[in-house]
Write a protein that holds these residues in place. Structure first.
Motif, PDB file in Angstrom:
ATOM      1  N   LEU A 118       5.082   0.797  -7.062  1.00  0.00           N
ATOM      2  CA  LEU A 118       5.062  -0.725  -7.646  1.00  0.00           C
ATOM      3  C   LEU A 118       6.385  -0.804  -8.358  1.00  0.00           C
ATOM      4  O   LEU A 118       7.075  -1.890  -8.163  1.00  0.00           O
ATOM      5  N   ARG A 153      -1.634  -3.600 -10.560  1.00  0.00           N
ATOM      6  CA  ARG A 153      -2.311  -2.569  -9.972  1.00  0.00           C
ATOM      7  C   ARG A 153      -3.747  -2.604 -10.302  1.00  0.00           C
ATOM      8  O   ARG A 153      -4.105  -2.548 -11.633  1.00  0.00           O
ATOM      9  N   VAL A 190       0.452   5.871  -7.621  1.00  0.00           N
ATOM     10  CA  VAL A 190       1.219   4.822  -6.729  1.00  0.00           C
ATOM     11  C   VAL A 190       2.111   3.899  -7.662  1.00  0.00           C
ATOM     12  O   VAL A 190       2.733   3.153  -7.154  1.00  0.00           O
ATOM     13  N   GLU A 191       2.073   3.825  -8.709  1.00  0.00           N
ATOM     14  CA  GLU A 191       2.817   3.172  -9.778  1.00  0.00           C
ATOM     15  C   GLU A 191       4.255   3.204  -9.231  1.00  0.00           C
ATOM     16  O   GLU A 191       5.005   2.437  -9.475  1.00  0.00           O
ATOM     17  N   TRP A 194      -7.691  -0.481  -9.873  1.00  0.00           N
ATOM     18  CA  TRP A 194      -7.984   0.738  -9.511  1.00  0.00           C
ATOM     19  C   TRP A 194      -9.535   0.845 -10.414  1.00  0.00           C
ATOM     20  O   TRP A 194      -9.656   0.536 -11.297  1.00  0.00           O
ATOM     21  N   VAL A 247       1.082  -6.409  -5.470  1.00  0.00           N
ATOM     22  CA  VAL A 247      -0.058  -6.148  -5.955  1.00  0.00           C
ATOM     23  C   VAL A 247      -0.420  -4.763  -5.191  1.00  0.00           C
ATOM     24  O   VAL A 247      -0.479  -4.971  -3.890  1.00  0.00           O
ATOM     25  N   THR A 248      -1.200  -3.792  -5.686  1.00  0.00           N
ATOM     26  CA  THR A 248      -1.835  -2.822  -4.826  1.00  0.00           C
ATOM     27  C   THR A 248      -3.152  -2.435  -5.504  1.00  0.00           C
ATOM     28  O   THR A 248      -3.364  -2.270  -6.779  1.00  0.00           O
ATOM     29  N   GLU A 293      -3.016   5.767 -10.194  1.00  0.00           N
ATOM     30  CA  GLU A 293      -1.685   5.935 -11.064  1.00  0.00           C
ATOM     31  C   GLU A 293      -0.817   6.348 -10.305  1.00  0.00           C
ATOM     32  O   GLU A 293       0.513   6.074 -10.415  1.00  0.00           O
ATOM     33  N   LYS A 299       0.889  -1.191   0.014  1.00  0.00           N
ATOM     34  CA  LYS A 299      -0.224   0.092   0.076  1.00  0.00           C
ATOM     35  C   LYS A 299       0.899   1.276   0.110  1.00  0.00           C
ATOM     36  O   LYS A 299       1.841   1.423   0.628  1.00  0.00           O
ATOM     37  N   GLN A 300       0.466   2.102  -0.728  1.00  0.00           N
ATOM     38  CA  GLN A 300       1.207   3.581  -0.900  1.00  0.00           C
ATOM     39  C   GLN A 300       0.242   4.497   0.515  1.00  0.00           C
ATOM     40  O   GLN A 300      -0.969   4.284   0.412  1.00  0.00           O
ATOM     41  N   LEU A 310       4.219  -4.737 -15.611  1.00  0.00           N
ATOM     42  CA  LEU A 310       3.155  -4.212 -14.581  1.00  0.00           C
ATOM     43  C   LEU A 310       1.896  -4.055 -15.114  1.00  0.00           C
ATOM     44  O   LEU A 310       1.650  -3.267 -16.118  1.00  0.00           O
ATOM     45  N   VAL A 338      -2.043  -3.456 -15.277  1.00  0.00           N
ATOM     46  CA  VAL A 338      -3.131  -2.418 -14.703  1.00  0.00           C
ATOM     47  C   VAL A 338      -4.547  -2.897 -15.077  1.00  0.00           C
ATOM     48  O   VAL A 338      -4.990  -3.249 -16.202  1.00  0.00           O
TER      49      VAL A 338
END
Ligand SMILES: Cc1cc2nc3c(=O)[nH]c(=O)nc-3n(C[C@H](O)[C@H](O)[C@H](O)COP(=O)(O)OP(=O)(O)OC[C@H]3O[C@@H](n4cnc5c(N)ncnc54)[C@H](O)[C@@H]3O)c2cc1C
Ligand SMILES: Nc1ncnc2c1ncn2[C@@H]1O[C@H](COP(=O)(O)O)[C@@H](O)[C@H]1O
Lengths: 319, 259
Positions: free
Chosen positions: B70, B83, B66-67, B85, B59-60, B64, B8-9, B200, B202
């Protein structure tokens, strides 16, 4: 569909103090209309604690024996799920403790319950249950409600609610649940933390340092300052995690609980798990560069300043 | 072994934040970082797979911005990142996030899931064990040691007061990892450059088979208001320069010690 179930917590033959705080909170919301209070003791030695939880306002104590002598998260999870299914309480209260963290979120997620952890306030009104918890690392408070939830499970922060008093006249019921084979972990042993070179719980004056310290050399400097001031050096967890300070000197939930005459905190933010270990010190003085640091909420004296500049000046004061 | 590491961010309020009229926090007043606990769980995953033929997937659930986090997980050694979202997820609580992570885990089928004990902004300490509940995985919370022998793990669970419980648990399972379990690595500059070539992925909620309504139904609570704490007590602040502050502290200390 009403009432409050409180989950008592015990370890190594002792009821943990948070249990009485949960009962205190349950009684308060019960008086506001949440329904009768039931205390559930899920443990092999549950009988042992019945009298201790039989407090004013408790209507019923449930003794729920478990197959294994120690706490096991999946067994407690199964037992709590069964109790909720049988009784359909409006509210379930447990402590925000290490044991609860191992099963309560799973019970809530699987049962579609209302849920909040680390709760510092709870009340019952026309709209049902409301709760309070910290947000953004405790800098703000969030007010919560639980629309459309039949049962809400709250984990209450230890120390945040007044413990229950008086003795009650609860009825005692033994509930046999089929818990055999529910354990998914195997208990091997309990280990006490190693005793270090010093017992910080005996010190009158603690100079306590936190992550304001950026490298190990600074620890040595502050150790000299402590010596000069006649203080014992203690620390928050990150300095122990980094290996810069012995674990025996850690203050907080997973370290020691201290009650010195003076607790001088340098560069410690005041996270909940730190505060539970030192908030009962007689005089707390905090130095932090952030004027919003939560530690100022429990300190009697505070200064917004750089801890190293203050440390250098303190050296002079104690020449 | 395939290890899924939910990261997590986290947002911390900067020193001069203001709560808006609407009771909301402006994103300009936030400093974003990788959650401290998650750097320990990522490191634990990397160490468990060292010299093994496995995969570490970070995984989060985040937007965007927070990328970057990652990417830093990839630079430290994660093999892949995911990711997920949807704008409806802003402000989602632990149970809602767990329902999204569960959808990812169902398609990834990891042998082990390593979460952090808690996130430093929300301090829910709930997402990991909620996820285990949804997946019906065996789980242990607040872990300070992991040793593996085949399909069997011996883990240390850290209790109050620093007492430790040793227990055995079999794969597949989920652990929530406590700080201090290891020494998280830094990424080299070279690894940071190479990370941009790692996958990565999305996804939208629909991509993982969910929709906003289903996720919202999982939420455990609803925030009606955010406000600043009303300090019942609170410190008397010592004003002045550092010399004055130190002199006053010395006076307070000496007074309290002789009382
Ligand atoms: C299950 C569990 C158990 C835990 N047990 C404990 C425990 O027993 N004890 C414990 O302490 N923590 C414990 N923690 C960790 C806790 O949540 C916090 O992460 C920790 O207390 C933070 O330590 P800190 O205040 O030193 O660091 P931070 O929160 O990073 O704060 C550092 C502070 O220093 C200030 N600062 C920085 N530079 C300076 C400077 N030059 N001058 C002045 N101020 C400065 C900053 O403004 C900040 O407020 C536990 C966590 C969990 C999940
Ligand atoms: N948005 C998210 N995306 C991925 N993982 C998360 C997210 N939120 C929480 N987690 C995981 O859950 C742990 C505990 O967070 P919390 O329950 O919010 O205290 C974190 O350390 C992460 O491993």
């Amino acid at each position: 569909m009403s009432g409050v179930i409180v989950l008592g917590e015990a370890r190594r033959g002792e009821l943990r103090p948070v249990s009485l705080e949960l009962i205190g909170a349950a009684r308060a919301i019960s008086e506001q209309g949440a329904g009768p209070v039931t205390v559930a003791l899920i443990a092999a030695d549950a009988e042992t604690y019945v009298e201790q939880v039989n407090r004013l306002g408790v209507q019923e104590v449930l003794v729920v024996p478990t197959p294994q002598p120690q706490f096991e998260a999946h067994v407690t999870q199964a037992a709590l799920e069964a109790l909720i299914e049988q009784r359909r309480p409006s509210v379930v209260l447990a402590g925000h403790t290490i044991d609860s963290l191992g099963f309560a979120p799973a019970v809530a997620a699987r049962g579609g319950l209302g849920f909040a952890s680390n709760v510092t306030g709870a009340s019952w009104g026309e709209q049902g249950l409301r709760a309070q918890r910290g947000a953004y690392g405790e800098k703000l408070i969030a007010e919560l409600d639980f629309p459309d939830k039949q049962t809400v499970l709250l984990l209450l922060r230890p120390g945040a609610f007044a413990p229950a008093e008086g003795s009650g006249s609860a009825s005692i019921e033994r509930v046999e649940l089929d818990l055999a084979g529910r354990a998914r972990t195997e208990h091997l042993e309990l280990r006490d933390p190693p005793t270090g070179d010093v017992d910080i719980t005996k010190a009158d004056f603690l100079l306590s340092i936190g992550r304001g310290v950026e490298d190990e050399d600074q620890v040595a400097e502050l150790e000299r300052l402590a010596e000069r001031m006649g203080a014992t050096l203690s620390a928050s967890r990150p300095l122990v995690d980094a290996g810069w300070i012995d674990a025996a000197r850690q203050v907080g939930q997973s370290g020691k609980t201290v009650t010195p005459k003076v607790y001088l905190a340098l560069g410690i933010s005041g996270a909940v798990q730190h505060l539970v270990g030192m908030s009962k010190a007689q005089t707390i003085v905090a130095v932090n560069s952030d004027h919003e640091a939560p530690i100022f909420g429990v300190a009697q004296f505070g200064a917004v300043a750089d801890m190293f500049e203050v440390a250098a000046e303190l050296e002079r004061q104690f020449e | 072994m395939k290890i899924l590491v939910p990261v997590k961010q986290v947002a911390s309020l900067d020193e001069d934040f203001v709560l808006g009229e609407d009771g909301a926090v402006s994103s300009q007043d936030l400093d974003w970082q990788l959650n401290e606990w998650d750097s320990f769980s990522l490191e634990a995953a990397l160490q468990l797979n060292e010299g093994e033929d496995g995969e570490v997937v970070a995984v989060t659930v985040g937007d965007e911005q927070v990328e970057q986090n990652l990417r830093s997980c990839l630079a430290k050694g994660a093999d892949r990142a995911i990711r997920v979202w949807d704008d409806s997820l802003r402000g989602a609580d632990a149970l809602a996030i767990a329902s999204v992570l569960a959808a990812v885990a169902r398609s990834e089928q990891p042998d082990l899931v390593l979460c952090g004990v808690q996130s430093s902004d929300a301090v829910e300490s709930a997402t990991g064990v909620a996820l285990a509940g949804l997946l019906d995985l065996a789980h242990v919370a607040v872990v300070t040691g992991i040793e593996r022998a085949g399909e069997r793990l011996t883990v240390q669970r850290e209790l109050e007061g620093g007492v430790v419980e040793l227990l055995g648990v079999s794969l597949p399972c989920l652990l929530t990892v406590q700080t201090g379990i290891n020494e998280p690595r830094y990424a080299s500059l070279r690894a940071i450059k190479q990370a941009s070539a790692k996958p990565l992925d999305v996804s939208s909620l629909a991509d993982v088979g969910l929709d906003a309504g289903t996720v919202a139904a999982h939420a455990g609570s609803h925030t009606t208001q955010l406000h600043e704490p009303t300090l019942t007590a609170g410190a008397t602040m010592i004003e002045g320069g550092t010399a004055e502050i130190a002199a006053r502290i010395a006076e307070i200390v000496k007074g309290a010690m002789s009382a």
